[in-house]
Design an enzyme around this catalytic site. Structure first.
Site, PDB file in Angstrom:
ATOM      1  N   ARG A  75      31.704  53.418  16.769  1.00 22.45           N
ATOM      2  CA  ARG A  75      30.403  53.205  16.207  1.00 22.45           C
ATOM      3  C   ARG A  75      30.227  51.809  15.662  1.00 22.45           C
ATOM      4  NH1 ARG A  75      28.464  58.470  13.397  1.00 22.45           N
ATOM      5  NH2 ARG A  75      27.707  57.238  11.908  1.00 22.45           N
ATOM      6  N   ALA A  86      33.380  49.909  14.190  1.00 24.10           N
ATOM      7  CA  ALA A  86      34.342  49.714  15.122  1.00 24.10           C
ATOM      8  C   ALA A  86      34.097  48.503  16.246  1.00 24.10           C
ATOM      9  CB  ALA A  86      34.658  50.995  15.806  1.00 24.10           C
ATOM     10  N   HIS A  87      32.699  48.608  16.677  1.00 26.66           N
ATOM     11  CA  HIS A  87      32.145  47.835  17.620  1.00 26.66           C
ATOM     12  C   HIS A  87      32.474  46.111  17.051  1.00 26.66           C
ATOM     13  CE1 HIS A  87      30.482  51.026  20.155  1.00 26.66           C
ATOM     14  NE2 HIS A  87      30.245  50.336  20.899  1.00 26.66           N
ATOM     15  N   ARG A  88      31.760  46.002  15.932  1.00 31.31           N
ATOM     16  CA  ARG A  88      31.846  44.828  15.171  1.00 31.31           C
ATOM     17  C   ARG A  88      33.277  44.256  15.353  1.00 31.31           C
ATOM     18  NH1 ARG A  88      29.224  45.061  10.040  1.00 31.31           N
ATOM     19  NH2 ARG A  88      27.846  46.810  11.016  1.00 31.31           N
TER      20      ARG A  88
END
Lengths: 176, 277
Positions: free
Chosen positions: A33, A36-38
């Site tokens: 989400r 985690a992407h960042r």
């Protein structure tokens, strides 16, 4: 058209998917989400503990029993939140499939085409059904982000029906 | 109690709290701009005069708003609710989704500062309604202070535009709750409360019933469809609640509910608590 796919999913297989097709997916998928992407985009590639061949936009409801994680409900989360990371993600990890719900803006169509990737939609809210297709939790990483935001590595069997909602040919099921 | 309430209101509208007045005084002492100084001097004069004469400081005495706290057993109810949330987070279980708004650290038990959200209201019958509201639909909900002159046409434009721009994100088909009037916060609360009405229940106010029907038709003409895949049903029902408001205001809030409407009610029946749905 109906496709049975297994991970890892390759370019050729993605090119066969057309908007409106139905996919059943088996193999290994990883949830991710916003947070985690960042982190995945900040860290060097060699420090990423998983393969992002197939990403699932999902924050699962899990229960730990006898030191083992069990997924109880795991429907998709709203993909649009992850749109700011989409270009960098596809570029950095050569992700082939993204599973989520609600889709991306029309601008994303070009990205999927450019990187030969596709977006598959699973029915929002159908969490229990999704969990039924999840056979095992293979691993979990980045739990410090909180359970919903962690990377859950899941083994799935015939996960679907997944609708090809944005394909690698620049088409989208969502209206402009 | 009545006379104390009357005095409460009177003091509030006729007298400025000391700390505010002192702050204005200090501002005046620092201020060098002559025109600004004049404004501040006039303000302070007005404050003193109003207090002395027991007159409202300003002609716009605003919307009356009360925060009623600590009456009866509310603190016990609040404690019980919080514990029940913690317990069900472990036992049902519920996903721990609540984080600190700034650090984004997950609290782990679905409680936190001001969480869960509890609205205390009056009423003859004891009941507790529970709604589990996902973020997908909450994130695309909106509130806006419309120019009052925009009227019903403006309300409709705002509601339809909110649903249109939400697109597939809130997991359509959705239920749309609309709160009209009150203040920014009350409109938002009304929009949420509107979602608690049974889908088939006809709005007792004729103009609101008509508005619900017209909105439903317009929203379904958008063609978003289930999960954004197109089609005729984007919305299952539109529910509107309205409250009076300031003559200069037209607050409107739209609360969108995903199809997964998680609702149950605890009600007192013959000395027993009964869960209904």
């Amino acid at each position: 058209m109906r496709h049975e796919l297994s991970t890892p999913v390759g370019r050729e297989e993605v090119l066969k998917l057309r908007v409106g097709d139905v996919v059943y997916l088996s193999g290994v998928i990883v949830t991710a989400r916003d947070r985690a992407h960042r982190r995945a985009l900040e860290l060097p590639k060699e420090e990423i503990p998983v393969s992002f061949n197939v990403i699932y936009h999902c924050g699962p409801l899990v229960k730990k029993q006898n030191e083992r994680w069990e997924v109880l409900s795991a429907g998709p989360t709203t993909s649009a939140r992850m749109e700011p990371y989409l270009a960098s993600l596809l570029e950095k990890f050569s992700t082939r499939l993204i599973i989520g719900k609600g889709g991306f803006s029309p601008a994303a169509k070009e990205l999927f085409k450019k990187h030969t990737a596709a977006y598959l939609a699973f029915t929002g809210g159908a969490g229990a059904l999704a969990a039924r297709a999840i056979k095992r939790v293979l691993a979990v990483h980045w739990l410090d982000l909180g359970i919903p935001e962690a990377l859950w590595v899941l083994e799935v069997a015939e996960f679907g029906p997944l609708i090809v909602a944005m394909d690698a040919h620049g088409e989208s099921v969502y209206q402009e | 109690m009545r006379s104390q309430l009357v005095e409460l209101i009177r003091v509030a509208v006729t007298s400025l709290p000391r700390d505010v007045e002192e702050a204005l005084q200090r501002t005046l002492e620092r201020e060098e701009n002559p025109l600004a100084r004049l404004q501040l001097e006039t303000i302070l004069k007005n404050v003193a005069y109003a207090r002395e004469r027991r007159l409202p400081l300003c002609q716009d005495t605003g919307v009356p708003i009360f925060f009623v706290r600590g009456f009866g057993n509310l603190s016990e109810v609040e404690r019980e609710i919080k514990q029940a949330v913690r317990e069900t987070t472990r036992t049902v279980p519920l996903r721990p989704s609540i984080v600190d708004a700034i650090t984004r650290k997950n609290t782990g038990d679905n409680t936190g500062e001001g969480m869960p959200v509890i609205h205390f209201e009056g009423g003859e019958e004891q009941s507790i309604i529970f709604l589990a509201k996902g973020a997908g639909s909450e994130n695309v909900s909106r509130a806006k202070m419309l120019p009052a002159s925009e009227g019903v046409a403006g309300i409709k434009r705002f509601v339809v535009e909110t649903v249109r721009s939400a697109g597939a994100k809130p997991c359509p088909p959705v239920i749309v709750g609309v709160g009209i009037g009150g203040t920014l916060d009350l409109a938002a609360k009304l929009a949420k409360e509107a979602l608690l009405q049974p889908l088939s229940q006809r709005n007792p106010r004729e103009e609101l019933s008509k508005l619900e029907e017209e909105l439903l038709e317009e929203i379904n003409a958008l063609g978003i469809g289930a999960m954004g895949m197109g089609g005729s049903t984007t919305c299952l029902a539109v529910k509107v609640l309205a409250s009076a408001c300031h003559t200069a205001s037209l607050p409107v809030a739209v609360n969108i509910q995903c199809w997964a409407y998680r609702y149950a009610r605890l009600r007192r029946v013959d000395e027993e608590w009964v869960v209904e749905q």
